[in-house]
Design a protein around this motif. Structure first.
Motif, PDB file in Angstrom:
ATOM      1  N   ALA A 101     -32.957  61.193  22.825  1.00  0.00           N
ATOM      2  CA  ALA A 101     -33.694  60.978  24.065  1.00  0.00           C
ATOM      3  C   ALA A 101     -32.924  60.049  24.997  1.00  0.00           C
ATOM      4  CB  ALA A 101     -35.073  60.399  23.751  1.00  0.00           C
ATOM      5  N   LEU A 102     -32.308  59.019  24.437  1.00  0.00           N
ATOM      6  CA  LEU A 102     -31.523  58.082  25.246  1.00  0.00           C
ATOM      7  C   LEU A 102     -30.323  58.787  25.875  1.00  0.00           C
ATOM      8  CD1 LEU A 102     -31.250  55.131  26.158  1.00  0.00           C
ATOM      9  CD2 LEU A 102     -29.855  54.727  24.107  1.00  0.00           C
ATOM     10  N   ALA A 103     -29.656  59.640  25.114  1.00  0.00           N
ATOM     11  CA  ALA A 103     -28.504  60.371  25.641  1.00  0.00           C
ATOM     12  C   ALA A 103     -28.932  61.347  26.737  1.00  0.00           C
ATOM     13  CB  ALA A 103     -27.804  61.121  24.510  1.00  0.00           C
ATOM     14  N   SER A 104     -30.072  61.999  26.565  1.00  0.00           N
ATOM     15  CA  SER A 104     -30.560  62.937  27.576  1.00  0.00           C
ATOM     16  C   SER A 104     -30.897  62.203  28.869  1.00  0.00           C
ATOM     17  CB  SER A 104     -31.788  63.683  27.043  1.00  0.00           C
ATOM     18  OG  SER A 104     -31.468  64.414  25.882  1.00  0.00           O
ATOM     19  N   GLY A 105     -31.560  61.046  28.739  1.00  0.00           N
ATOM     20  CA  GLY A 105     -31.884  60.261  29.925  1.00  0.00           C
ATOM     21  C   GLY A 105     -30.634  59.764  30.632  1.00  0.00           C
ATOM     22  N   ALA A 106     -29.632  59.356  29.851  1.00  0.00           N
ATOM     23  CA  ALA A 106     -28.376  58.883  30.450  1.00  0.00           C
ATOM     24  C   ALA A 106     -27.657  60.015  31.172  1.00  0.00           C
ATOM     25  CB  ALA A 106     -27.483  58.288  29.368  1.00  0.00           C
ATOM     26  N   ALA A 107     -27.713  61.227  30.603  1.00  0.00           N
ATOM     27  CA  ALA A 107     -27.074  62.370  31.247  1.00  0.00           C
ATOM     28  C   ALA A 107     -27.736  62.685  32.585  1.00  0.00           C
ATOM     29  CB  ALA A 107     -27.145  63.586  30.324  1.00  0.00           C
ATOM     30  N   LEU A 108     -29.079  62.607  32.632  1.00  0.00           N
ATOM     31  CA  LEU A 108     -29.790  62.884  33.877  1.00  0.00           C
ATOM     32  C   LEU A 108     -29.503  61.813  34.921  1.00  0.00           C
ATOM     33  CD1 LEU A 108     -31.767  64.799  35.282  1.00  0.00           C
ATOM     34  CD2 LEU A 108     -33.637  63.390  34.378  1.00  0.00           C
ATOM     35  N   LEU A 109     -29.484  60.541  34.492  1.00  0.00           N
ATOM     36  CA  LEU A 109     -29.184  59.459  35.427  1.00  0.00           C
ATOM     37  C   LEU A 109     -27.740  59.546  35.921  1.00  0.00           C
ATOM     38  CD1 LEU A 109     -30.184  56.924  36.836  1.00  0.00           C
ATOM     39  CD2 LEU A 109     -29.513  55.607  34.816  1.00  0.00           C
ATOM     40  N   GLY A 110     -26.829  59.929  35.025  1.00  0.00           N
ATOM     41  CA  GLY A 110     -25.445  60.097  35.445  1.00  0.00           C
ATOM     42  C   GLY A 110     -25.297  61.214  36.456  1.00  0.00           C
ATOM     43  N   ALA A 111     -26.018  62.320  36.263  1.00  0.00           N
ATOM     44  CA  ALA A 111     -25.973  63.416  37.228  1.00  0.00           C
ATOM     45  C   ALA A 111     -26.497  62.964  38.586  1.00  0.00           C
ATOM     46  CB  ALA A 111     -26.790  64.594  36.702  1.00  0.00           C
ATOM     47  N   SER A 112     -27.523  62.115  38.574  1.00  0.00           N
ATOM     48  CA  SER A 112     -28.072  61.611  39.839  1.00  0.00           C
ATOM     49  C   SER A 112     -27.059  60.723  40.563  1.00  0.00           C
ATOM     50  CB  SER A 112     -29.365  60.835  39.565  1.00  0.00           C
ATOM     51  OG  SER A 112     -29.888  60.275  40.747  1.00  0.00           O
ATOM     52  N   MET A 113     -26.355  59.870  39.801  1.00  0.00           N
ATOM     53  CA  MET A 113     -25.374  58.981  40.430  1.00  0.00           C
ATOM     54  C   MET A 113     -24.196  59.772  41.006  1.00  0.00           C
ATOM     55  SD  MET A 113     -25.292  55.744  37.785  1.00  0.00           S
ATOM     56  CE  MET A 113     -26.685  54.633  37.643  1.00  0.00           C
TER      57      MET A 113
ATOM     58  N   ARG B 143     -29.863  70.563  43.969  1.00  0.00           N
ATOM     59  CA  ARG B 143     -30.003  69.365  43.154  1.00  0.00           C
ATOM     60  C   ARG B 143     -31.198  69.470  42.218  1.00  0.00           C
ATOM     61  NH1 ARG B 143     -32.069  63.369  44.819  1.00  0.00           N
ATOM     62  NH2 ARG B 143     -33.903  64.644  45.241  1.00  0.00           N
ATOM     63  N   TYR B 144     -32.299  69.963  42.749  1.00  0.00           N
ATOM     64  CA  TYR B 144     -33.491  70.076  41.910  1.00  0.00           C
ATOM     65  C   TYR B 144     -33.238  71.048  40.761  1.00  0.00           C
ATOM     66  CZ  TYR B 144     -38.305  70.433  40.439  1.00  0.00           C
ATOM     67  OH  TYR B 144     -39.455  70.403  39.688  1.00  0.00           O
ATOM     68  N   VAL B 145     -32.589  72.187  41.058  1.00  0.00           N
ATOM     69  CA  VAL B 145     -32.314  73.170  40.018  1.00  0.00           C
ATOM     70  C   VAL B 145     -31.401  72.571  38.945  1.00  0.00           C
ATOM     71  CG1 VAL B 145     -31.217  75.389  39.540  1.00  0.00           C
ATOM     72  CG2 VAL B 145     -32.653  75.123  41.567  1.00  0.00           C
ATOM     73  N   VAL B 146     -30.390  71.843  39.355  1.00  0.00           N
ATOM     74  CA  VAL B 146     -29.467  71.228  38.393  1.00  0.00           C
ATOM     75  C   VAL B 146     -30.189  70.202  37.531  1.00  0.00           C
ATOM     76  CG1 VAL B 146     -27.438  69.742  38.169  1.00  0.00           C
ATOM     77  CG2 VAL B 146     -27.422  71.650  39.791  1.00  0.00           C
ATOM     78  N   PHE B 147     -30.955  69.337  38.148  1.00  0.00           N
ATOM     79  CA  PHE B 147     -31.662  68.306  37.396  1.00  0.00           C
ATOM     80  C   PHE B 147     -32.690  68.931  36.446  1.00  0.00           C
ATOM     81  CE2 PHE B 147     -31.044  64.402  40.373  1.00  0.00           C
ATOM     82  CZ  PHE B 147     -29.681  64.606  40.317  1.00  0.00           C
ATOM     83  N   PHE B 148     -33.351  69.970  36.933  1.00  0.00           N
ATOM     84  CA  PHE B 148     -34.341  70.648  36.097  1.00  0.00           C
ATOM     85  C   PHE B 148     -33.658  71.280  34.882  1.00  0.00           C
ATOM     86  CE2 PHE B 148     -37.216  74.070  34.892  1.00  0.00           C
ATOM     87  CZ  PHE B 148     -38.441  73.455  34.935  1.00  0.00           C
ATOM     88  N   ALA B 149     -32.491  71.899  35.098  1.00  0.00           N
ATOM     89  CA  ALA B 149     -31.756  72.501  33.989  1.00  0.00           C
ATOM     90  C   ALA B 149     -31.326  71.442  32.981  1.00  0.00           C
ATOM     91  CB  ALA B 149     -30.536  73.263  34.521  1.00  0.00           C
ATOM     92  N   VAL B 150     -30.899  70.287  33.458  1.00  0.00           N
ATOM     93  CA  VAL B 150     -30.525  69.195  32.554  1.00  0.00           C
ATOM     94  C   VAL B 150     -31.728  68.761  31.711  1.00  0.00           C
ATOM     95  CG1 VAL B 150     -29.742  66.791  32.435  1.00  0.00           C
ATOM     96  CG2 VAL B 150     -28.645  68.380  34.025  1.00  0.00           C
ATOM     97  N   CYS B 151     -32.894  68.713  32.340  1.00  0.00           N
ATOM     98  CA  CYS B 151     -34.112  68.323  31.607  1.00  0.00           C
ATOM     99  C   CYS B 151     -34.461  69.351  30.536  1.00  0.00           C
ATOM    100  CB  CYS B 151     -35.275  68.160  32.574  1.00  0.00           C
ATOM    101  SG  CYS B 151     -35.155  66.709  33.641  1.00  0.00           S
ATOM    102  N   VAL B 152     -34.358  70.639  30.874  1.00  0.00           N
ATOM    103  CA  VAL B 152     -34.645  71.685  29.884  1.00  0.00           C
ATOM    104  C   VAL B 152     -33.656  71.598  28.722  1.00  0.00           C
ATOM    105  CG1 VAL B 152     -34.746  74.173  29.484  1.00  0.00           C
ATOM    106  CG2 VAL B 152     -35.690  73.209  31.588  1.00  0.00           C
TER     107      VAL B 152
ATOM    108  N   GLY C  16     -32.196  68.953  27.762  1.00  0.00           N
ATOM    109  CA  GLY C  16     -32.588  67.764  27.017  1.00  0.00           C
ATOM    110  C   GLY C  16     -33.735  68.032  26.060  1.00  0.00           C
ATOM    111  N   LEU C  17     -34.663  68.905  26.459  1.00  0.00           N
ATOM    112  CA  LEU C  17     -35.766  69.266  25.559  1.00  0.00           C
ATOM    113  C   LEU C  17     -35.236  69.964  24.313  1.00  0.00           C
ATOM    114  CD1 LEU C  17     -38.593  70.528  27.957  1.00  0.00           C
ATOM    115  CD2 LEU C  17     -38.322  68.287  26.911  1.00  0.00           C
TER     116      LEU C  17
END
Length: 436
Positions: A37-49, A65-74, A76-77
């Protein structure tokens, strides 16, 4: 960069993380889940930066951006939970809709504050970050918790994808293009679109709850059908066993008579007592009920429970034998289980009464119970450890009763549990009895 500026730049990521956590935390987790979970959150925050460093920002890039972030979240699941693709998309859709609803509701509230006399206060800038957690909490209470009670691991991909596309189009294209091209429009029109956007999010969340609830009901119905099938097989097996026992008891009585005084009288008396139960034939006018009562009488005898029965089996002629076995078998099994826990042997009594009354068949069962009995939704809560796969006995009874247009009611008072079943006798059955 101060806290407010940082939240303005990357708050979307934290909102997504909180929303995804709220709609998935109960799913089956993979090993080393905290690290995943920590790695997934870091990946999403890194993509945002990284994205914040890109110079171009318009409706298309915001949508991408929304599509990319959403894909990263999926992704991560999948990385954090043991789930199927359709299940991941389903929960991702719910989490995305919840995040967008919270974002739009908090934004609308902040816009109203900025337009009011309080808009000049520095505290007005904190309205949005203060309200987002509140609205996320509301979406969890009204939408995430109901989904937690339902099963989503057997959803069809087509259903999930349709909802996902609808949500992405609503959240992404409409919102981003409206924000870019709505400059200078009246405030009333802008707020009207905000309200429409909120209603769309609520619609998607409500639809997903309905789908999850329907999937849970379908799963329960499949299990109940399987339970009925197993009980029908058990009834057929019990009938063969009871017929064989009665034949053997008759043969043993004849052999015992030839042995005479070579067997102690105490053993003869004990055998006769057991044989009186095993060899006797219960005749109620309904073969399925006869087999069931013989089986339960033996079980009650082994547990020191007295089962008294006054049953007009003929009144159940309109029920299928498997349904009789399921309806009354589960009821008596529950009564035996409860009565067997009563420490006072004299109170271990079960009463069964079946009679026709003014066009209805009335089934009444009473038994003692020990301790506290909790009811939920009109049904007793199972006391077994695995609640997902137990408690279907009472549910199958309710399903059978309702299938024949009847009803089932329970009452627990003063240490006595009462079960009442009312079944309307079909007009054709009543007419045939009147003819005779």
């Amino acid at each position: 960069m101060d806290l407010l500026s940082y939240f303005s730049a990357h708050g979307f990521v934290f909102e997504l993380l909180v929303s995804f956590a709220a709609f998935t935390w109960w799913l089956k987790k993979r090993p080393a889940f905290p690290l995943r979970a920590l790695a997934s959150g870091a990946a999403l925050l890194g993509a945002s930066m990284v994205w914040s460093l890109l110079p171009l920002e318009n409706a298309w890039t915001l949508s991408l951006r929304y599509v990319v972030f959403f894909a990263v979240c999926v992704a991560g699941l999948f990385f954090c939970y043991r789930i199927r693709p359709s299940q991941a998309l389903f929960h991702a859709t719910a989490a995305g809709a919840a995040q967008h609803f919270s974002f739009k509701a908090a934004s609308a509230a902040q816009d109203l504050v900025l337009l009011s006399p309080l808009g000049e206060s520095p505290l007005s800038l904190w309205v949005y970050p203060a309200l987002v957690p509140v609205f996320l909490g509301l979406t969890y209470i009204f939408f995430a918790r109901p989904l937690r009670r339902d099963r989503t691991d057997t959803l069809k991909n087509s259903t999930v994808m349709a909802m996902l596309v609808a949500m992405l189009v609503m959240v992404n294209l409409f919102q981003n293009f409206f924000d870019v091209y709505s400059q200078g429009i009246p405030v009333q029109l802008y707020l009207l679109f905000q309200l429409f956007d909120l209603m769309c999010c609520l619609f998607v969340l409500s639809l997903q709850c309905a789908v999850g609830r329907g999937e849970g009901l379908r799963r329960d119905n499949d299990i109940l059908k399987h339970v009925l099938h197993l009980q029908q097989e058990q009834m057929e097996s019990s009938k063969e066993t009871m017929d064989l026992i009665q034949v053997k008891c008759h043969d043993l009585k004849n052999q015992l008579a030839t042995l005479g005084s070579r067997i102690p009288q105490e053993e003869i008396d004990e055998f006769n007592r057991a044989a009186s139960i095993l060899g006797s034939a219960v005749k109620t006018g309904c073969e399925a009920l006869d087999v069931l009562l013989m089986e339960k009488l033996l079980l009650c005898e082994s547990k020191g429970i007295q089962l008294s029965c006054m049953a007009d089996g003929a009144s159940l002629s309109f029920l299928r034998p498997a349904h009789i076995y399921s309806l009354l078998g589960n009821a008596i099994d529950n009564a035996i289980e409860a009565a067997g826990k009563v420490p006072d042997g004299e109170r271990r009594c079960i009463s069964l009464n079946i009679r026709p009354d003014r066009g209805m068949v009335v089934v009444h069962i009473e038994n003692p119970y020990q301790g506290e009995l909790s009811l939920a939704g009109g049904l007793p809560q199972t006391t077994k450890a695995d609640r997902r796969y137990h408690g279907f006995g009472m549910k199958s009874m309710k399903m059978v009763a309702e299938r024949y247009g009847g009803c089932l009611s329970l009452r627990a008072e003063g240490g006595i549990f009462s079960l009442n079943i009312l079944l309307p006798i079909p007009a054709a059955v009543q007419a045939s009895k009147t003819t005779f």
